[in-house]
Design a protein around this motif. Sequence first.
Motif, PDB file in Angstrom:
ATOM      1  N   LYS A  86      43.229 -25.538 -14.348  1.00 32.59           N
ATOM      2  CA  LYS A  86      43.759 -25.460 -12.912  1.00 32.59           C
ATOM      3  C   LYS A  86      45.043 -25.063 -12.560  1.00 32.59           C
ATOM      4  O   LYS A  86      45.461 -24.651 -11.934  1.00 32.59           O
ATOM      5  CB  LYS A  86      42.720 -25.972 -12.537  1.00 32.59           C
ATOM      6  N   THR A  87      45.779 -26.489 -12.940  1.00 32.84           N
ATOM      7  CA  THR A  87      47.007 -27.213 -12.308  1.00 32.84           C
ATOM      8  C   THR A  87      47.929 -25.969 -12.935  1.00 32.84           C
ATOM      9  O   THR A  87      48.812 -25.301 -12.054  1.00 32.84           O
ATOM     10  CB  THR A  87      48.064 -27.887 -13.259  1.00 32.84           C
ATOM     11  N   TYR A 146      51.264 -19.860  -7.947  1.00 31.95           N
ATOM     12  CA  TYR A 146      52.742 -19.588  -6.320  1.00 31.95           C
ATOM     13  C   TYR A 146      54.077 -19.142  -6.780  1.00 31.95           C
ATOM     14  O   TYR A 146      54.641 -18.567  -5.768  1.00 31.95           O
ATOM     15  CB  TYR A 146      53.172 -21.324  -5.999  1.00 31.95           C
ATOM     16  N   VAL A 147      54.480 -19.050  -8.109  1.00 32.08           N
ATOM     17  CA  VAL A 147      55.646 -18.839  -8.549  1.00 32.08           C
ATOM     18  C   VAL A 147      55.588 -17.031  -7.660  1.00 32.08           C
ATOM     19  O   VAL A 147      57.028 -16.692  -8.449  1.00 32.08           O
ATOM     20  CB  VAL A 147      56.230 -19.442  -9.852  1.00 32.08           C
ATOM     21  N   GLN A 148      54.631 -16.611  -7.994  1.00 28.46           N
ATOM     22  CA  GLN A 148      54.556 -15.148  -7.919  1.00 28.46           C
ATOM     23  C   GLN A 148      54.384 -14.791  -6.769  1.00 28.46           C
ATOM     24  O   GLN A 148      54.786 -13.955  -5.941  1.00 28.46           O
ATOM     25  CB  GLN A 148      53.106 -14.762  -8.623  1.00 28.46           C
ATOM     26  N   TYR A 149      53.452 -15.646  -5.874  1.00 25.50           N
ATOM     27  CA  TYR A 149      53.031 -14.879  -4.493  1.00 25.50           C
ATOM     28  C   TYR A 149      53.914 -15.881  -3.872  1.00 25.50           C
ATOM     29  O   TYR A 149      54.108 -15.855  -2.357  1.00 25.50           O
ATOM     30  CB  TYR A 149      51.969 -14.840  -4.157  1.00 25.50           C
ATOM     31  N   GLY A 150      54.213 -16.976  -3.808  1.00 21.99           N
ATOM     32  CA  GLY A 150      55.570 -18.618  -2.606  1.00 21.99           C
ATOM     33  C   GLY A 150      53.620 -18.983  -1.970  1.00 21.99           C
ATOM     34  O   GLY A 150      52.719 -18.901  -2.138  1.00 21.99           O
ATOM     35  N   GLU A 151      54.615 -19.811  -1.613  1.00 21.20           N
ATOM     36  CA  GLU A 151      53.612 -20.874  -0.293  1.00 21.20           C
ATOM     37  C   GLU A 151      52.424 -19.984  -0.350  1.00 21.20           C
ATOM     38  O   GLU A 151      51.173 -20.699   0.093  1.00 21.20           O
ATOM     39  CB  GLU A 151      54.334 -21.778  -0.766  1.00 21.20           C
ATOM     40  N   VAL A 172      44.871 -24.882   0.539  1.00 20.53           N
ATOM     41  CA  VAL A 172      45.706 -26.320   1.130  1.00 20.53           C
ATOM     42  C   VAL A 172      44.984 -27.605   0.326  1.00 20.53           C
ATOM     43  O   VAL A 172      46.344 -28.219  -0.504  1.00 20.53           O
ATOM     44  CB  VAL A 172      45.067 -27.038   2.934  1.00 20.53           C
ATOM     45  N   GLU A 173      44.008 -27.063  -0.167  1.00 23.90           N
ATOM     46  CA  GLU A 173      43.808 -27.442  -1.668  1.00 23.90           C
ATOM     47  C   GLU A 173      45.294 -27.263  -2.906  1.00 23.90           C
ATOM     48  O   GLU A 173      45.131 -27.928  -3.607  1.00 23.90           O
ATOM     49  CB  GLU A 173      41.975 -27.186  -2.206  1.00 23.90           C
ATOM     50  N   GLU A 174      45.457 -26.553  -2.656  1.00 20.94           N
ATOM     51  CA  GLU A 174      46.462 -25.983  -3.977  1.00 20.94           C
ATOM     52  C   GLU A 174      47.608 -26.633  -3.419  1.00 20.94           C
ATOM     53  O   GLU A 174      47.457 -26.801  -4.773  1.00 20.94           O
ATOM     54  CB  GLU A 174      46.209 -24.723  -4.295  1.00 20.94           C
ATOM     55  N   LYS A 175      47.630 -26.550  -2.401  1.00 26.13           N
ATOM     56  CA  LYS A 175      49.426 -26.977  -2.293  1.00 26.13           C
ATOM     57  C   LYS A 175      49.215 -28.565  -2.322  1.00 26.13           C
ATOM     58  O   LYS A 175      50.213 -29.218  -3.107  1.00 26.13           O
ATOM     59  CB  LYS A 175      49.860 -27.019  -0.527  1.00 26.13           C
ATOM     60  N   THR A 176      48.157 -29.549  -2.361  1.00 28.95           N
ATOM     61  CA  THR A 176      48.278 -30.726  -2.326  1.00 28.95           C
ATOM     62  C   THR A 176      47.918 -31.356  -4.104  1.00 28.95           C
ATOM     63  O   THR A 176      48.188 -32.329  -4.604  1.00 28.95           O
ATOM     64  CB  THR A 176      46.479 -31.804  -1.674  1.00 28.95           C
ATOM     65  N   MET A 177      47.110 -29.515  -5.232  1.00 29.34           N
ATOM     66  CA  MET A 177      47.630 -29.994  -6.277  1.00 29.34           C
ATOM     67  C   MET A 177      48.334 -29.883  -6.974  1.00 29.34           C
ATOM     68  O   MET A 177      48.751 -31.071  -8.090  1.00 29.34           O
ATOM     69  CB  MET A 177      46.315 -29.544  -6.467  1.00 29.34           C
ATOM     70  N   LEU A 178      49.337 -29.023  -6.706  1.00 26.49           N
ATOM     71  CA  LEU A 178      50.923 -28.619  -7.135  1.00 26.49           C
ATOM     72  C   LEU A 178      51.798 -30.473  -6.638  1.00 26.49           C
ATOM     73  O   LEU A 178      52.642 -30.820  -7.640  1.00 26.49           O
ATOM     74  CB  LEU A 178      51.559 -27.798  -6.573  1.00 26.49           C
TER      75      LEU A 178
END
Length: 337
Positions: free
Chosen positions: A17-18, A25-30, A35-41
């Motif tokens: 999942k990470t 993130y690296v393809q499309y940006g933040e 919110v859940e994905e940002k916290t995960m990273l």
Amino acid sequence: LKRLPAGAVETKEEKSKTLKTFSKYVQYGESRLSVEEKTMLKNAALPVEFKDIDGMNTMIVPDGGALAPFEYLTELLKKVTLVSPIRAYAKVRPVSAPGANAFRRDTLVTSYWTGEAQDFKRSNSKYAPLEIPVHSQTGEVRITTKDLLSPMFNMEMEIDNDLAEEFSRAESESFVIGNGNAKPRGFVNDKNVQVLASGVSNDLAFDNFHDLYGSIKTGYKPMYGSNRQTIARIRKMKSTINTYLWDAGNIAAGIPATINGDRYIEIPHMPDIAIGAIPLVYGDFSKGYMIVDGLSLSILRNPYKESGWVYFTAERFVGGQVVMPEAIKLLKVGTSI
């Protein structure tokens, strides 16, 4: 990204999942992350797969990720919408008024045997008026003018189709279990329709189908109706000598499958088998239930109501109710009505 705390171990599922989230993130940006994905990273360890990549790849935008975008399929996947087919079997009449009046003969004229020189006895048939109100069914969808310009999908056509599909679902549900409050009254909730008890507290019984068969007058052409789960239960019911209620028929020869010798239809909106529920109907819908159609479905496109938005407003008029209670019978799960 930071390293895992000392002694912590990242599971295979968490790692996968990470990786997917980091690739996004690296393809499309933040801006494309939840919110859940940002916290995960923020809390995840740096994946080893991204440390020592030397050469062009699809995971990092500058190294070739931008040259390998995903392809978008021009097809919308849609879940199945359950529609009960009552309209196909009931009596349907068009009207051009806010309601309809039908008339039912409740009592037939009586004839008498009369001897020579005896006076004739008089009698007459009696008729009852039936009022079938027409109800308004509405829906509204709002969409931005920019979204309507989508090159991938014809959003206006999609909205029209979705509204028509929902109107069909909602009316078919009301023909079955509608309460008559600003909507058609379904046959399950009509107090004039006879209800038989299954005799079992939480199930159907084999003999229920013989009872239903005998409850309908000769002259009607009844069929069974229930949802898919109830039909599955009926297909397994058999007598003490292993005779099944359900018969497969012969599709190639034009002989339909039957239950206890009569046709059946699947009615998704019928209740499931449960204590006190009514999971089975047996009747002649062409004689017992009437649908009245007022104005057909109309969809108004309004781009002036709000700046930057287009409103699609849909409305139609339809009514429905039992007009011949003796033509329909219901089976209730329980030992009493």
